[in-house]
Design a protein around this motif. Sequence first.
Motif, PDB file in Angstrom:
ATOM      1  N   TYR A 251      27.320  14.309   9.830  1.00 52.49           N
ATOM      2  CA  TYR A 251      26.341  13.251   9.586  1.00 52.49           C
ATOM      3  C   TYR A 251      25.166  13.752   8.749  1.00 52.49           C
ATOM      4  CZ  TYR A 251      28.495  10.032  12.980  1.00 52.49           C
ATOM      5  OH  TYR A 251      29.338   9.187  13.633  1.00 52.49           O
ATOM      6  N   HIS A 252      24.603  14.889   9.147  1.00 51.91           N
ATOM      7  CA  HIS A 252      23.377  15.347   8.478  1.00 51.91           C
ATOM      8  C   HIS A 252      23.703  15.834   7.055  1.00 51.91           C
ATOM      9  CE1 HIS A 252      19.685  17.532   7.659  1.00 51.91           C
ATOM     10  NE2 HIS A 252      19.151  16.854   8.658  1.00 51.91           N
ATOM     11  N   PRO A 253      22.883  15.467   6.076  1.00 51.75           N
ATOM     12  CA  PRO A 253      23.148  15.903   4.692  1.00 51.75           C
ATOM     13  C   PRO A 253      23.278  17.427   4.554  1.00 51.75           C
ATOM     14  CG  PRO A 253      21.515  14.158   4.690  1.00 51.75           C
ATOM     15  CD  PRO A 253      21.761  14.497   6.137  1.00 51.75           C
ATOM     16  N   TYR A 254      22.548  18.191   5.382  1.00 52.05           N
ATOM     17  CA  TYR A 254      22.662  19.650   5.294  1.00 52.05           C
ATOM     18  C   TYR A 254      24.045  20.105   5.770  1.00 52.05           C
ATOM     19  CZ  TYR A 254      21.781  24.609   6.112  1.00 52.05           C
ATOM     20  OH  TYR A 254      21.856  25.980   6.108  1.00 52.05           O
ATOM     21  N   GLY A 288       7.140  16.345   6.584  1.00 52.72           N
ATOM     22  CA  GLY A 288       8.205  15.399   6.949  1.00 52.72           C
ATOM     23  C   GLY A 288       9.469  16.126   7.333  1.00 52.72           C
ATOM     24  N   CYS A 289      10.588  15.722   6.729  1.00 53.48           N
ATOM     25  CA  CYS A 289      11.855  16.405   6.990  1.00 53.48           C
ATOM     26  C   CYS A 289      11.861  17.726   6.230  1.00 53.48           C
ATOM     27  CB  CYS A 289      13.015  15.530   6.526  1.00 53.48           C
ATOM     28  SG  CYS A 289      14.579  16.416   6.567  1.00 53.48           S
ATOM     29  N   ARG A 290      12.113  18.815   6.935  1.00 50.83           N
ATOM     30  CA  ARG A 290      12.062  20.137   6.283  1.00 50.83           C
ATOM     31  C   ARG A 290      13.142  20.310   5.219  1.00 50.83           C
ATOM     32  NH1 ARG A 290      10.285  24.338  11.141  1.00 50.83           N
ATOM     33  NH2 ARG A 290       8.316  23.269  11.534  1.00 50.83           N
ATOM     34  N   PHE A 291      14.162  19.458   5.261  1.00 47.55           N
ATOM     35  CA  PHE A 291      15.257  19.578   4.291  1.00 47.55           C
ATOM     36  C   PHE A 291      14.988  18.732   3.040  1.00 47.55           C
ATOM     37  CE2 PHE A 291      19.809  18.560   3.075  1.00 47.55           C
ATOM     38  CZ  PHE A 291      20.102  19.836   2.614  1.00 47.55           C
ATOM     39  N   HIS A 292      13.876  17.959   3.035  1.00 50.38           N
ATOM     40  CA  HIS A 292      13.728  16.966   1.959  1.00 50.38           C
ATOM     41  C   HIS A 292      13.738  17.558   0.540  1.00 50.38           C
ATOM     42  CE1 HIS A 292       9.166  17.353   1.850  1.00 50.38           C
ATOM     43  NE2 HIS A 292       9.451  17.242   0.575  1.00 50.38           N
ATOM     44  N   PRO A 293      13.169  18.796   0.304  1.00 50.89           N
ATOM     45  CA  PRO A 293      13.208  19.267  -1.091  1.00 50.89           C
ATOM     46  C   PRO A 293      14.634  19.521  -1.614  1.00 50.89           C
ATOM     47  CG  PRO A 293      11.582  20.492   0.218  1.00 50.89           C
ATOM     48  CD  PRO A 293      12.419  19.701   1.178  1.00 50.89           C
ATOM     49  N   ARG A 294      15.617  19.618  -0.701  1.00 45.27           N
ATOM     50  CA  ARG A 294      16.990  19.912  -1.135  1.00 45.27           C
ATOM     51  C   ARG A 294      17.936  18.734  -0.900  1.00 45.27           C
ATOM     52  NH1 ARG A 294      18.523  25.411   1.871  1.00 45.27           N
ATOM     53  NH2 ARG A 294      20.049  25.618   0.189  1.00 45.27           N
ATOM     54  N   CYS A 295      17.413  17.663  -0.337  1.00 48.73           N
ATOM     55  CA  CYS A 295      18.313  16.590   0.108  1.00 48.73           C
ATOM     56  C   CYS A 295      18.536  15.544  -0.985  1.00 48.73           C
ATOM     57  CB  CYS A 295      17.729  15.918   1.348  1.00 48.73           C
ATOM     58  SG  CYS A 295      18.796  14.597   1.972  1.00 48.73           S
ATOM     59  N   PRO A 296      19.784  15.204  -1.292  1.00 49.45           N
ATOM     60  CA  PRO A 296      20.041  14.190  -2.327  1.00 49.45           C
ATOM     61  C   PRO A 296      19.650  12.778  -1.900  1.00 49.45           C
ATOM     62  CG  PRO A 296      22.117  14.964  -1.329  1.00 49.45           C
ATOM     63  CD  PRO A 296      21.016  15.805  -0.749  1.00 49.45           C
ATOM     64  N   TYR A 297      19.414  12.565  -0.592  1.00 53.50           N
ATOM     65  CA  TYR A 297      19.093  11.211  -0.103  1.00 53.50           C
ATOM     66  C   TYR A 297      17.614  11.045   0.251  1.00 53.50           C
ATOM     67  CZ  TYR A 297      24.102  11.666   0.616  1.00 53.50           C
ATOM     68  OH  TYR A 297      25.426  11.932   0.440  1.00 53.50           O
ATOM     69  N   ALA A 298      16.785  12.048  -0.078  1.00 56.41           N
ATOM     70  CA  ALA A 298      15.383  12.015   0.375  1.00 56.41           C
ATOM     71  C   ALA A 298      14.632  10.793  -0.165  1.00 56.41           C
ATOM     72  CB  ALA A 298      14.688  13.298  -0.064  1.00 56.41           C
ATOM     73  N   THR A 299      13.833  10.196   0.696  1.00 55.93           N
ATOM     74  CA  THR A 299      12.997   9.047   0.316  1.00 55.93           C
ATOM     75  C   THR A 299      11.533   9.414   0.597  1.00 55.93           C
ATOM     76  OG1 THR A 299      13.049   8.154   2.536  1.00 55.93           O
ATOM     77  CG2 THR A 299      14.789   7.405   1.045  1.00 55.93           C
ATOM     78  N   THR A 301       9.731   8.208   2.915  1.00 61.99           N
ATOM     79  CA  THR A 301       9.606   8.361   4.374  1.00 61.99           C
ATOM     80  C   THR A 301       9.965   9.798   4.753  1.00 61.99           C
ATOM     81  OG1 THR A 301      10.356   6.099   4.569  1.00 61.99           O
ATOM     82  CG2 THR A 301      10.382   7.395   6.596  1.00 61.99           C
ATOM     83  N   CYS A 302      11.019  10.337   4.145  1.00 62.32           N
ATOM     84  CA  CYS A 302      11.466  11.704   4.476  1.00 62.32           C
ATOM     85  C   CYS A 302      10.373  12.732   4.168  1.00 62.32           C
ATOM     86  CB  CYS A 302      12.709  12.069   3.682  1.00 62.32           C
ATOM     87  SG  CYS A 302      14.085  10.936   3.936  1.00 62.32           S
ATOM     88  N   ILE A 303       9.600  12.473   3.118  1.00 59.82           N
ATOM     89  CA  ILE A 303       8.546  13.421   2.725  1.00 59.82           C
ATOM     90  C   ILE A 303       7.367  13.341   3.689  1.00 59.82           C
ATOM     91  CG2 ILE A 303       6.905  13.991   0.850  1.00 59.82           C
ATOM     92  CD1 ILE A 303       9.071  12.820  -1.080  1.00 59.82           C
ATOM     93  N   ARG A 318      19.155  15.015  13.300  1.00 64.50           N
ATOM     94  CA  ARG A 318      17.748  14.887  12.908  1.00 64.50           C
ATOM     95  C   ARG A 318      17.697  14.389  11.466  1.00 64.50           C
ATOM     96  NH1 ARG A 318      13.179  17.451  14.830  1.00 64.50           N
ATOM     97  NH2 ARG A 318      14.372  18.925  16.081  1.00 64.50           N
ATOM     98  N   CYS A 319      17.716  13.085  11.293  1.00 62.30           N
ATOM     99  CA  CYS A 319      17.709  12.532   9.935  1.00 62.30           C
ATOM    100  C   CYS A 319      17.339  11.062   9.994  1.00 62.30           C
ATOM    101  CB  CYS A 319      19.102  12.694   9.314  1.00 62.30           C
ATOM    102  SG  CYS A 319      19.257  11.924   7.706  1.00 62.30           S
ATOM    103  N   HIS A 320      16.461  10.635   9.081  1.00 67.99           N
ATOM    104  CA  HIS A 320      16.041   9.230   9.076  1.00 67.99           C
ATOM    105  C   HIS A 320      17.202   8.274   8.766  1.00 67.99           C
ATOM    106  CE1 HIS A 320      11.939  10.166   9.763  1.00 67.99           C
ATOM    107  NE2 HIS A 320      11.776  10.829   8.627  1.00 67.99           N
ATOM    108  N   LEU A 321      18.255   8.785   8.134  1.00 75.20           N
ATOM    109  CA  LEU A 321      19.389   7.910   7.821  1.00 75.20           C
ATOM    110  C   LEU A 321      20.053   7.369   9.082  1.00 75.20           C
ATOM    111  CD1 LEU A 321      21.237   9.973   5.025  1.00 75.20           C
ATOM    112  CD2 LEU A 321      19.805   7.955   4.717  1.00 75.20           C
ATOM    113  N   TYR A 322      19.843   8.082  10.205  1.00 78.12           N
ATOM    114  CA  TYR A 322      20.497   7.673  11.470  1.00 78.12           C
ATOM    115  C   TYR A 322      19.476   7.212  12.504  1.00 78.12           C
ATOM    116  CZ  TYR A 322      24.173  10.087   9.058  1.00 78.12           C
ATOM    117  OH  TYR A 322      25.065  10.471   8.101  1.00 78.12           O
TER     118      TYR A 322
HETATM  119  S1  SF4 Z   1      15.585  12.795   6.812  1.00 75.93           S
HETATM  120 FE1  SF4 Z   1      15.701  12.314   4.657  1.00 75.93          FE
HETATM  121  S2  SF4 Z   1      15.455  14.256   3.601  1.00 75.93           S
HETATM  122 FE2  SF4 Z   1      15.933  14.691   5.720  1.00 75.93          FE
HETATM  123  S3  SF4 Z   1      18.111  14.975   5.761  1.00 75.93           S
HETATM  124 FE3  SF4 Z   1      17.735  12.840   6.263  1.00 75.93          FE
HETATM  125  S4  SF4 Z   1      17.819  11.751   4.321  1.00 75.93           S
HETATM  126 FE4  SF4 Z   1      17.623  13.923   3.839  1.00 75.93          FE
END
Ligand code: SF4
Length: 323
Positions: A251-254, A288-299, A301-303, A318-322
């Motif tokens: 599920y998680h982009p990472y 925000g989300c610690r993965f946001h600088p590398r995430c292709p789905y970052a918005t 909100t994620c920042i 741990r992801c706003h997508l879910y």
């Molecule tokens: S919260 Fe946002 S930046 Fe973080 S993994 Fe989910 S979609 Fe990507």
Amino acid sequence: MVLLEVRGLSVIYRTLFGTVKALDDVSFTLDKGESIAVVGESGSGKSTLALAISRLLPPNARYVSGEVLFDGINLVKLPQSKLRMIRGTGIFMVFQEPANSLNPVYKIRDQLIEAVKVRMIKSGEAFDEGKALKEIISTLRDVRIPDPEIIIDRYPHQLSGGQIQRVMIAMGLLMRPRLYIADEPTSALDVTVQAQILKLLKDLKSEYNLSIIFITHDLAVASVIGDRIMVMYAGQIVEEGNIDDVVTKPYHPYTQGLLGSLPRISKHEGKLPIIGGSVPSLINPPSGCRFHPRCPYATDTCIKVIPQLKITDNRRVRCHLYA
Ligand code: SF4
């Protein structure tokens, strides 16, 4: 039945460059006879987690909050004198460089006899060297060491990396720990030996009903050894669930990125995709989300907003997508 419960564990390191927030609010449980693979890149906090559970953190580290309940006892608060009773026979840890765990000036025989002696003394049994030696030889056979009668009279430097790792696994079994923690135990070995050791650990888990925490950067390795998988990124758990569920449908982009970068024999698609960027500094982790600088789905909100670890379909993500 729960053997280990880690609750809200946060750990920092004080360094010359600032305070490293190595673990942030980590919580999970491990049942008796269960194995969990902790996966992440270097700097994800997975090795700190192993050391924090075992109370083996270096002097510049500090527990900020949380508990490590082992059979109901909070190890974080346990005095050193009582910790000795837990180490070895309660929790046994195998490190990446097993040679450093063996004393170079003693023969394998002496070091394994010492392990059995410690166990017997702790359990109130009378120590019998002949009996201990028989058990050592039989355990070395269990870990597929050929000619154990010859090997025990060697010094660590006379053994190969694979043999030393097997000796360390045997030492763990001889101590009969309730929890076996292995931190990248196969990464220094060549691929064939690595596969043999993994299979061995898996067999021994069912044979001895071991509970295992297996730390690795390699998702392929994790999928061999773990019943469950816990993916860590920048000091936080980002996904946790049953191994088959997570590997089949991350599920998680990472986690998706980690899986996407695994080589597959059936695919010939040129270059493997990699996760762009690198693990962030934990002195000033991203907002925000610690993965946001590398995430292709970052918005946006994620920042801005820190995602919480939420239960989705029998796993934690741990992801706003879910959300
Ligand atoms: S919260 Fe946002 S930046 Fe973080 S993994 Fe989910 S979609 Fe990507």
